[in-house]
Scaffold this motif. Structure first.
Motif, PDB file in Angstrom:
ATOM      1  N   VAL A  55      24.039 -24.399 -39.155  1.00 37.10           N
ATOM      2  CA  VAL A  55      24.973 -23.289 -39.369  1.00 37.10           C
ATOM      3  C   VAL A  55      26.023 -23.242 -38.258  1.00 37.10           C
ATOM      4  N   ARG A  56      27.251 -22.868 -38.624  1.00 39.10           N
ATOM      5  CA  ARG A  56      28.351 -22.701 -37.672  1.00 39.10           C
ATOM      6  C   ARG A  56      28.992 -21.342 -37.889  1.00 39.10           C
ATOM      7  N   TRP A  57      29.389 -20.732 -36.806  1.00 34.22           N
ATOM      8  CA  TRP A  57      30.060 -19.437 -36.888  1.00 34.22           C
ATOM      9  C   TRP A  57      31.435 -19.564 -36.256  1.00 34.22           C
TER      10      TRP A  57
ATOM     11  N   PHE B 201      26.801 -30.376 -42.027  1.00 31.27           N
ATOM     12  CA  PHE B 201      25.721 -31.296 -42.394  1.00 31.27           C
ATOM     13  C   PHE B 201      25.749 -32.516 -41.490  1.00 31.27           C
ATOM     14  N   GLN B 202      24.593 -32.827 -40.897  1.00 27.86           N
ATOM     15  CA  GLN B 202      24.513 -34.017 -40.044  1.00 27.86           C
ATOM     16  C   GLN B 202      23.583 -35.050 -40.693  1.00 27.86           C
ATOM     17  N   PRO B 203      24.079 -36.307 -40.833  1.00 28.86           N
ATOM     18  CA  PRO B 203      23.258 -37.318 -41.498  1.00 28.86           C
ATOM     19  C   PRO B 203      22.027 -37.732 -40.698  1.00 28.86           C
TER      20      PRO B 203
ATOM     21  N   LEU C 120      11.890 -28.711 -45.236  1.00 26.50           N
ATOM     22  CA  LEU C 120      12.034 -27.570 -44.340  1.00 26.50           C
ATOM     23  C   LEU C 120      11.595 -27.976 -42.947  1.00 26.50           C
ATOM     24  N   GLU C 121      12.479 -27.784 -41.979  1.00 26.78           N
ATOM     25  CA  GLU C 121      12.157 -28.143 -40.595  1.00 26.78           C
ATOM     26  C   GLU C 121      11.627 -26.916 -39.867  1.00 26.78           C
ATOM     27  N   VAL C 122      10.417 -27.044 -39.348  1.00 21.51           N
ATOM     28  CA  VAL C 122       9.821 -25.939 -38.600  1.00 21.51           C
ATOM     29  C   VAL C 122       9.396 -26.445 -37.220  1.00 21.51           C
TER      30      VAL C 122
ATOM     31  N   ALA D 259      14.001 -40.047 -34.783  1.00 26.64           N
ATOM     32  CA  ALA D 259      14.454 -39.876 -33.402  1.00 26.64           C
ATOM     33  C   ALA D 259      15.747 -39.073 -33.437  1.00 26.64           C
ATOM     34  N   GLU D 260      15.767 -37.965 -32.706  1.00 29.16           N
ATOM     35  CA  GLU D 260      16.943 -37.089 -32.662  1.00 29.16           C
ATOM     36  C   GLU D 260      17.802 -37.407 -31.450  1.00 29.16           C
ATOM     37  N   GLY D 261      19.054 -37.015 -31.520  1.00 23.98           N
ATOM     38  CA  GLY D 261      19.923 -37.061 -30.345  1.00 23.98           C
ATOM     39  C   GLY D 261      20.343 -38.462 -29.924  1.00 23.98           C
ATOM     40  N   LEU D 262      20.422 -39.381 -30.892  1.00 24.22           N
ATOM     41  CA  LEU D 262      20.839 -40.751 -30.572  1.00 24.22           C
ATOM     42  C   LEU D 262      22.347 -40.783 -30.356  1.00 24.22           C
ATOM     43  N   GLU D 263      22.745 -41.177 -29.169  1.00 20.08           N
ATOM     44  CA  GLU D 263      24.176 -41.196 -28.854  1.00 20.08           C
ATOM     45  C   GLU D 263      24.702 -42.597 -28.579  1.00 20.08           C
ATOM     46  N   THR D 264      23.829 -43.520 -28.224  1.00 22.15           N
ATOM     47  CA  THR D 264      24.282 -44.876 -27.883  1.00 22.15           C
ATOM     48  C   THR D 264      23.525 -45.922 -28.703  1.00 22.15           C
TER      49      THR D 264
ATOM     50  N   ASP E  60      11.679 -34.860 -30.227  1.00 27.47           N
ATOM     51  CA  ASP E  60      12.734 -34.084 -29.578  1.00 27.47           C
ATOM     52  C   ASP E  60      13.721 -34.960 -28.824  1.00 27.47           C
ATOM     53  N   ARG E  61      14.949 -34.450 -28.818  1.00 28.16           N
ATOM     54  CA  ARG E  61      16.066 -35.123 -28.172  1.00 28.16           C
ATOM     55  C   ARG E  61      15.799 -35.456 -26.704  1.00 28.16           C
ATOM     56  N   SER E  62      15.003 -34.640 -26.036  1.00 27.68           N
ATOM     57  CA  SER E  62      14.749 -34.852 -24.602  1.00 27.68           C
ATOM     58  C   SER E  62      14.098 -36.218 -24.338  1.00 27.68           C
TER      59      SER E  62
ATOM     60  N   PHE F  65      20.652 -35.096 -45.190  1.00 26.63           N
ATOM     61  CA  PHE F  65      21.584 -34.329 -44.354  1.00 26.63           C
ATOM     62  C   PHE F  65      20.870 -33.079 -43.861  1.00 26.63           C
ATOM     63  N   GLU F  66      20.953 -32.841 -42.550  1.00 24.43           N
ATOM     64  CA  GLU F  66      20.398 -31.599 -42.016  1.00 24.43           C
ATOM     65  C   GLU F  66      21.483 -30.528 -41.994  1.00 24.43           C
ATOM     66  N   ALA F  67      21.174 -29.371 -42.573  1.00 21.89           N
ATOM     67  CA  ALA F  67      22.108 -28.250 -42.578  1.00 21.89           C
ATOM     68  C   ALA F  67      22.072 -27.553 -41.225  1.00 21.89           C
TER      69      ALA F  67
ATOM     70  N   GLN G 127      18.973 -39.848 -35.947  1.00 22.77           N
ATOM     71  CA  GLN G 127      19.990 -38.809 -36.099  1.00 22.77           C
ATOM     72  C   GLN G 127      20.672 -38.638 -34.751  1.00 22.77           C
ATOM     73  N   GLY G 128      21.978 -38.428 -34.785  1.00 24.77           N
ATOM     74  CA  GLY G 128      22.664 -38.196 -33.514  1.00 24.77           C
ATOM     75  C   GLY G 128      24.129 -38.567 -33.588  1.00 24.77           C
ATOM     76  N   TYR G 129      24.839 -38.250 -32.514  1.00 23.57           N
ATOM     77  CA  TYR G 129      26.280 -38.460 -32.481  1.00 23.57           C
ATOM     78  C   TYR G 129      26.654 -39.931 -32.645  1.00 23.57           C
TER      79      TYR G 129
ATOM     80  N   ARG H 169      27.998 -21.603 -31.207  1.00 19.38           N
ATOM     81  CA  ARG H 169      26.876 -22.485 -31.542  1.00 19.38           C
ATOM     82  C   ARG H 169      25.662 -21.654 -31.933  1.00 19.38           C
ATOM     83  N   PRO H 170      24.848 -22.212 -32.825  1.00 20.62           N
ATOM     84  CA  PRO H 170      23.669 -21.463 -33.280  1.00 20.62           C
ATOM     85  C   PRO H 170      22.735 -21.040 -32.137  1.00 20.62           C
ATOM     86  N   ASP H 171      22.682 -21.821 -31.063  1.00 24.48           N
ATOM     87  CA  ASP H 171      21.812 -21.429 -29.946  1.00 24.48           C
ATOM     88  C   ASP H 171      22.215 -20.069 -29.362  1.00 24.48           C
TER      89      ASP H 171
ATOM     90  N   ASN I  23      16.647 -25.823 -41.483  1.00 21.19           N
ATOM     91  CA  ASN I  23      15.827 -25.263 -40.404  1.00 21.19           C
ATOM     92  C   ASN I  23      15.354 -23.863 -40.763  1.00 21.19           C
ATOM     93  N   LEU I  24      14.082 -23.601 -40.528  1.00 18.41           N
ATOM     94  CA  LEU I  24      13.569 -22.256 -40.775  1.00 18.41           C
ATOM     95  C   LEU I  24      13.046 -21.670 -39.481  1.00 18.41           C
ATOM     96  N   SER I  25      13.343 -20.406 -39.258  1.00 20.88           N
ATOM     97  CA  SER I  25      12.771 -19.784 -38.072  1.00 20.88           C
ATOM     98  C   SER I  25      11.497 -19.040 -38.485  1.00 20.88           C
TER      99      SER I  25
HETATM  100  P1  C2E Z   1      17.804 -28.533 -33.972  1.00 19.19           P
HETATM  101  O1  C2E Z   1      17.200 -28.146 -35.267  1.00 19.19           O
HETATM  102  O2  C2E Z   1      16.948 -29.327 -33.043  1.00 19.19           O
HETATM  103  O3  C2E Z   1      19.146 -29.291 -34.352  1.00 19.19           O
HETATM  104  C1  C2E Z   1      19.666 -30.390 -33.658  1.00 19.19           C
HETATM  105  C2  C2E Z   1      20.776 -29.967 -32.704  1.00 19.19           C
HETATM  106  O4  C2E Z   1      21.162 -31.107 -31.934  1.00 19.19           O
HETATM  107  C3  C2E Z   1      22.054 -29.518 -33.413  1.00 19.19           C
HETATM  108  O5  C2E Z   1      22.686 -28.542 -32.586  1.00 19.19           O
HETATM  109  C4  C2E Z   1      22.885 -30.788 -33.439  1.00 19.19           C
HETATM  110  O6  C2E Z   1      24.274 -30.551 -33.579  1.00 19.19           O
HETATM  111  C5  C2E Z   1      22.534 -31.355 -32.083  1.00 19.19           C
HETATM  112  N1  C2E Z   1      22.726 -32.795 -32.021  1.00 19.19           N
HETATM  113  C6  C2E Z   1      22.635 -33.702 -33.009  1.00 19.19           C
HETATM  114  N2  C2E Z   1      22.842 -34.946 -32.575  1.00 19.19           N
HETATM  115  C7  C2E Z   1      23.075 -34.842 -31.243  1.00 19.19           C
HETATM  116  C8  C2E Z   1      23.365 -35.810 -30.212  1.00 19.19           C
HETATM  117  O7  C2E Z   1      23.439 -37.008 -30.427  1.00 19.19           O
HETATM  118  N3  C2E Z   1      23.522 -35.321 -28.936  1.00 19.19           N
HETATM  119  C9  C2E Z   1      23.445 -33.983 -28.660  1.00 19.19           C
HETATM  120  N4  C2E Z   1      23.647 -33.603 -27.395  1.00 19.19           N
HETATM  121  N5  C2E Z   1      23.164 -33.061 -29.611  1.00 19.19           N
HETATM  122  C10 C2E Z   1      22.974 -33.487 -30.882  1.00 19.19           C
HETATM  123  P2  C2E Z   1      23.222 -27.187 -33.183  1.00 19.19           P
HETATM  124  O8  C2E Z   1      23.855 -27.401 -34.524  1.00 19.19           O
HETATM  125  O9  C2E Z   1      24.038 -26.538 -32.107  1.00 19.19           O
HETATM  126  O10 C2E Z   1      21.895 -26.356 -33.445  1.00 19.19           O
HETATM  127  C11 C2E Z   1      21.067 -25.957 -32.376  1.00 19.19           C
HETATM  128  C12 C2E Z   1      19.774 -25.361 -32.877  1.00 19.19           C
HETATM  129  O11 C2E Z   1      20.038 -24.131 -33.586  1.00 19.19           O
HETATM  130  C13 C2E Z   1      19.035 -26.254 -33.858  1.00 19.19           C
HETATM  131  O12 C2E Z   1      18.293 -27.217 -33.166  1.00 19.19           O
HETATM  132  C14 C2E Z   1      18.180 -25.233 -34.578  1.00 19.19           C
HETATM  133  O13 C2E Z   1      17.029 -24.938 -33.820  1.00 19.19           O
HETATM  134  C15 C2E Z   1      19.091 -24.010 -34.604  1.00 19.19           C
HETATM  135  N6  C2E Z   1      19.756 -23.942 -35.929  1.00 19.19           N
HETATM  136  C16 C2E Z   1      20.875 -24.563 -36.353  1.00 19.19           C
HETATM  137  N7  C2E Z   1      21.156 -24.259 -37.629  1.00 19.19           N
HETATM  138  C17 C2E Z   1      20.161 -23.417 -38.037  1.00 19.19           C
HETATM  139  C18 C2E Z   1      19.866 -22.736 -39.265  1.00 19.19           C
HETATM  140  O14 C2E Z   1      20.573 -22.871 -40.283  1.00 19.19           O
HETATM  141  N8  C2E Z   1      18.738 -21.950 -39.298  1.00 19.19           N
HETATM  142  C19 C2E Z   1      17.928 -21.805 -38.205  1.00 19.19           C
HETATM  143  N9  C2E Z   1      16.841 -21.014 -38.327  1.00 19.19           N
HETATM  144  N10 C2E Z   1      18.160 -22.427 -37.052  1.00 19.19           N
HETATM  145  C20 C2E Z   1      19.269 -23.223 -36.957  1.00 19.19           C
END
Ligand code: C2E
Ligand code: CA
Ligand code: CA
Ligand code: CA
Length: 275
Positions: free
Chosen positions: A61-63, A43-45, A144-146, A231-236, A198-200, A57-59, A252-254, A72-74, A113-115
């Motif tokens: 998944v980890r394997w 879970f990420q806050p 639900l994030e789509v 705003a996603e991907g905030l690191e600084t 988007d993080r980009s 908290f965004e869920a 949201q971000g590290y 990683r889910p990617d 997240n839903l695919s």
């Molecule tokens: P997303 O939904 O865009 O999730 C955000 C991703 O960015 C997550 O990677 C997260 O760990 C990462 N992230 C968060 N903050 C930062 C940051 O500050 N810097 C950087 N560089 N990255 C950050 P994660 O967990 O590896 O997930 C990647 C993608 O996999 C997700 O992108 C989402 O599309 C998919 N995913 C993850 N969990 C699930 C799930 O339960 N179901 C489905 N359908 N897709 C999922």
């Protein structure tokens, strides 16, 4: 040039069949991974940028693969989508995440997240409703994030899914905003409560003037339409300040936290409520 061309073709074929073999392997393993307890939900806050408090908290998944380590889910979500395993996997993720969220204070929401494939599967909406009921989680606490790819083939199944769940109080967020096509059409058509930029757009140590202008425009639209902008991907701290000044209400971000296991998520919430 001819010789070179042929060599490239050979190389390409070999790479493709390696890729295919790897996919088959991942597919077979993925089917067993749930039973073998190798998957877990982290879970990420998502933090309120004006108070610093956790709102969602965004869920994610980890394997934890016994041989390959953390995947990683990617790497495996695309395989799960192509093979249809995503439906079983997605239902499991929603159920697990809802169970954890039911333990949190009532003002903290859960994002899942839903695919697209999951949404188009028969009985998708019912599956989510059942998971919520079993976990005892109020549908109004689920988001639900789509992504825009969901709308590429504008299908009735998608519309019905969104309508059915919205009627029960479930909210929707548009993820990875700004990376797809004709985003504004979807913003107009569907009842999104949140847009995740988007993080980009915030990558690099600073937010550039160009991307700041884009974020500002999106935030203004959000304010007009009663949607929150994340705003996603905030690191600084520089990025946090820039997106907050540009009008984003959530971040949201590290910089705040990585995705953490459920017990740590619960601890983060307990800590902030003690202060
Ligand atoms: P997303 O939904 O865009 O999730 C955000 C991703 O960015 C997550 O990677 C997260 O760990 C990462 N992230 C968060 N903050 C930062 C940051 O500050 N810097 C950087 N560089 N990255 C950050 P994660 O967990 O590896 O997930 C990647 C993608 O996999 C997700 O992108 C989402 O599309 C998919 N995913 C993850 N969990 C699930 C799930 O339960 N179901 C489905 N359908 N897709 C999922
Ligand atoms: Ca997401
Ligand atoms: Ca995203
Ligand atoms: Ca993504």
């Amino acid at each position: 040039a001819k010789v070179n061309g042929r060599r490239q073709t050979c190389f390409f074929d070999a790479a493709m069949s390696r890729d295919l073999a790897r996919r088959r392997e991942v597919e077979a393993e993925l089917r067993g991974a749930i039973q073998k307890n190798e998957l877990s939900i982290f879970f990420q806050p998502i933090v309120d940028l004006s108070t610093g408090r956790i709102r969602t908290f965004e869920a994610l998944v980890r394997w934890f693969h016994p041989k390959k380590g953390e995947m990683r889910p990617d790497e495996f979500i695309p395989v799960a989508e192509e093979t249809g395993v995503i439906v079983t996997l997605g239902n499991w993720i929603t159920a697990q995440a809802a169970r954890a969220a039911a333990q949190w204070p009532a003002d903290v929401t859960l994002a899942v997240n839903l695919s697209p494939l999951q949404i188009k599967a028969p009985g998708a909406a019912l599956g989510i409703i059942n998971a919520l009921r079993e976990a005892g989680l109020d549908p109004a606490r689920l988001e639900l994030e789509v992504t825009e790819s969901l709308f590429l083939d504008d299908s009735e199944a998608t519309d019905a899914f969104i309508r059915e769940l919205s009627e029960r109080g479930v909210r929707f967020a548009l993820d990875d905003f700004g990376t797809g096509y004709s985003s504004l059409a979807y913003v107009n058509k569907y009842p999104f409560r949140k847009i995740k930029v988007d993080r980009s757009f915030v990558s690099g140590p600073d937010v550039s003037r160009r991307t700041e202008a884009i974020i500002r425009a999106v935030a203004e639209m959000g304010a007009q339409l009663d949607m929150e902008i994340v705003a996603e991907g905030l690191e600084t701290i520089e990025q946090v300040t820039a997106v907050r000044d540009a009008g984003c209400t959530l971040g949201q971000g590290y910089y705040f936290s990585r995705a953490v296991p459920d017990y740590l998520a619960a601890m983060l919430l307990a800590q902030e409520r003690d202060e």
